[in-house]
Design an enzyme around this catalytic site. Structure first.
Site, PDB file in Angstrom:
ATOM      1  N   CYS A  22      50.841  43.183  43.570  1.00 14.98           N
ATOM      2  CA  CYS A  22      51.205  41.850  43.108  1.00 14.98           C
ATOM      3  C   CYS A  22      52.655  41.841  42.603  1.00 14.98           C
ATOM      4  O   CYS A  22      53.579  42.072  43.364  1.00 14.98           O
ATOM      5  CB  CYS A  22      50.200  41.349  42.066  1.00 14.98           C
ATOM      6  SG  CYS A  22      50.288  39.559  41.788  1.00 14.98           S
ATOM      7  N   HIS A  28      45.547  41.427  45.031  1.00 16.85           N
ATOM      8  CA  HIS A  28      44.948  42.426  44.138  1.00 16.85           C
ATOM      9  C   HIS A  28      43.816  43.148  44.866  1.00 16.85           C
ATOM     10  O   HIS A  28      42.693  42.641  44.918  1.00 16.85           O
ATOM     11  CB  HIS A  28      44.390  41.743  42.886  1.00 16.85           C
ATOM     12  CG  HIS A  28      45.446  41.287  41.938  1.00 16.85           C
ATOM     13  ND1 HIS A  28      45.995  42.113  40.978  1.00 16.85           N
ATOM     14  CD2 HIS A  28      46.076  40.088  41.812  1.00 16.85           C
ATOM     15  CE1 HIS A  28      46.914  41.449  40.295  1.00 16.85           C
ATOM     16  NE2 HIS A  28      46.988  40.220  40.791  1.00 16.85           N
ATOM     17  N   GLU A  40      42.146  45.590  43.867  1.00 16.74           N
ATOM     18  CA  GLU A  40      41.107  45.950  42.896  1.00 16.74           C
ATOM     19  C   GLU A  40      40.190  44.773  42.563  1.00 16.74           C
ATOM     20  O   GLU A  40      39.137  44.970  41.949  1.00 16.74           O
ATOM     21  CB  GLU A  40      41.748  46.512  41.617  1.00 16.74           C
ATOM     22  CG  GLU A  40      42.381  45.489  40.692  1.00 16.74           C
ATOM     23  CD  GLU A  40      43.777  45.030  41.100  1.00 16.74           C
ATOM     24  OE1 GLU A  40      44.399  44.309  40.291  1.00 16.74           O
ATOM     25  OE2 GLU A  40      44.243  45.369  42.204  1.00 16.74           O
TER      26      GLU A  40
END
Length: 201
Positions: A79, A181, A183
């Site tokens: 990001c 992202h 994750e």
């Protein structure tokens, strides 16, 4: 060991959880020696470009990051972390980035809702080990108001459409960036992180 640079601008718990799922050991650090000793680096990030660069500079990590990358150590920017790799950002002014990749960061075009928040598809723009075992147009999770506008086209692995083309995955040698992202992107994100780890190991 993966060194996650903890400069106060990252959603780091979910990133560590995702890496743990892959049995990858990571450490949050601002210690230059730990970064030098690590096998790879992750530069996470949410928030403002200038604040992030100020924090990295104040921690004395700018030269360390540049030196480690120049020596060939793999680095992943997530990001805002990806945006910091570039020459400049025009977020509320004009600010110098790390200059690891050629290009500039600008605000997403106003004809769409900003910030760009939510799931969007990635179209593959080049063959890469990063997208192994992923179909074209896979979904990942974005949260950002700025994006890379000018870049070297040869570095573009994947992009999405949001008020125009948004570079979403970039890769040049040992430098990899993901505007979204991983994750927070479920199984797809885990696969992307696994592919990254396979690619650099």
């Amino acid at each position: 060991m993966i060194a996650i640079i903890d400069y106060g601008a990252g959603n780091i718990k979910s990133l560590q959880f995702a890496l743990a799922k892959l049995n990858k050991e990571s450490i949050l650090t601002t210690d230059p020696q730990v970064i030098k000793d690590a096998a790879s680096i992750i530069l996470p990030g949410v928030g403002a470009f200038k604040d992030a660069m100020d924090a990295i500079n104040e921690l004395g990590l700018t030269d360390v990051i540049k030196q480690e990358v120049q020596s060939g150590k793999p680095i992943l920017g997530i990001c805002l972390g990806m945006q910091l790799f570039y020459d400049k950002s025009y977020e509320d002014g004009e600010w110098e980035g790390l200059g690891l990749l050629r290009g500039n960061v600008s605000r997403i075009k106003e004809q769409v809702k900003v910030p760009h928040m939510g799931w969007n598809t990635i179209a593959k723009r080049a063959e890469s080990p990063l997208t192994l075992n992923l179909t074209d147009n896979f979904y990942v999770y974005f949260v950002h108001s700025y994006a890379v506008e000018k870049l070297e086209e040869a570095t573009l692995v994947g992009s999405t459409e949001y008020g125009g083309r948004v570079p979403a995955i970039v890769q040049q040698g040992n430098i990899t960036g993901m505007q979204f992202h991983p994750e927070k992107s479920g199984d797809i994100g885990i696969q992307l992180l696994a592919n990254y780890e396979e690619m650099i190991s």
